[in-house]
Write a protein that holds these residues in place. Structure first.
Motif, short mmCIF file in Angstrom:
data_model
loop_
_atom_site.label_atom_id
_atom_site.label_comp_id
_atom_site.label_asym_id
_atom_site.label_seq_id
_atom_site.Cartn_x
_atom_site.Cartn_y
_atom_site.Cartn_z
N LEU A 138 0.84 -1.34 0.06
CA LEU A 138 0.14 0.10 -0.16
C LEU A 138 0.98 1.10 -0.17
N VAL A 139 2.01 1.38 0.92
CA VAL A 139 2.83 2.46 0.66
C VAL A 139 3.61 2.50 -0.32
N CYS A 140 4.09 1.51 -1.03
CA CYS A 140 4.74 1.45 -2.43
C CYS A 140 3.76 2.10 -3.40
N GLY A 141 2.38 1.70 -3.42
CA GLY A 141 1.28 2.19 -4.27
C GLY A 141 1.32 3.70 -4.17
N ILE A 142 1.18 4.01 -2.97
CA ILE A 142 0.83 5.74 -2.62
C ILE A 142 2.07 6.29 -3.26
N VAL A 143 3.26 5.89 -2.57
CA VAL A 143 4.54 6.66 -3.21
C VAL A 143 4.74 6.68 -4.76
N SER A 144 4.29 5.50 -5.42
CA SER A 144 4.19 5.65 -6.77
C SER A 144 3.31 6.37 -7.51
N TYR A 145 2.15 6.48 -6.89
CA TYR A 145 1.37 7.57 -7.55
C TYR A 145 1.54 9.09 -7.25
N GLN A 193 4.31 9.74 -9.68
CA GLN A 193 3.66 10.18 -11.14
C GLN A 193 3.15 11.76 -11.04
N GLU A 194 2.26 11.94 -10.03
CA GLU A 194 1.89 13.63 -9.91
C GLU A 194 2.88 14.37 -10.05
N LEU A 195 4.00 14.25 -9.17
CA LEU A 195 4.98 15.05 -9.08
C LEU A 195 5.83 15.25 -10.40
N ASP A 196 5.97 14.19 -10.96
CA ASP A 196 6.49 14.08 -12.38
C ASP A 196 5.69 14.83 -13.50
N LYS A 197 4.42 14.79 -13.54
CA LYS A 197 3.62 15.59 -14.32
C LYS A 197 3.60 17.07 -13.97
#
Length: 96
Positions: A21-28, A31-35
């Motif tokens: 769950l933490v890995c999923g949140i970090v990945s999301y 992605q938002e920060l990259d955008k």
């Protein structure tokens, strides 16, 4: 013993779920920060272009200001806007 094994498995399972769950949140969030970073980079490039255009425009204004302070420009405006001429000049007008 069975209770300990079952508790240990349940605990490990919960830990694994939490880690995923933490890995999923970090990945999301990444992605938002990259955008957001891509948008910011594009905006920076756009602003740099605007700065260059403004510098060119400022240079043109300075050149025009220098030209407007010359005697040639003053004579052109006096002839064009006011219709003034030198005393020794002859004006020829075409008949209509």
């Amino acid at each position: 013993m069975r209770k300990k094994r079952k508790a240990r498995r349940t605990g490990l399972g919960l830990i694994a779920v939490m880690v995923l769950l933490v890995c999923g949140i970090v990945s999301y969030n990444r992605q938002e920060l990259d955008k957001a970073n891509a948008k910011s980079t594009a905006r920076i490039a756009e602003l740099k272009d605007d700065i260059e255009q403004e510098k060119e425009q400022a240079k043109e204004i300075q050149e025009k200001k220098a030209y407007m302070q010359t005697k040639k420009y003053i004579e052109e405006m006096a002839r064009e806007k006011l219709g003034l001429v030198y005393k020794d000049e002859i004006i020829f007008k075409a008949q209509e």
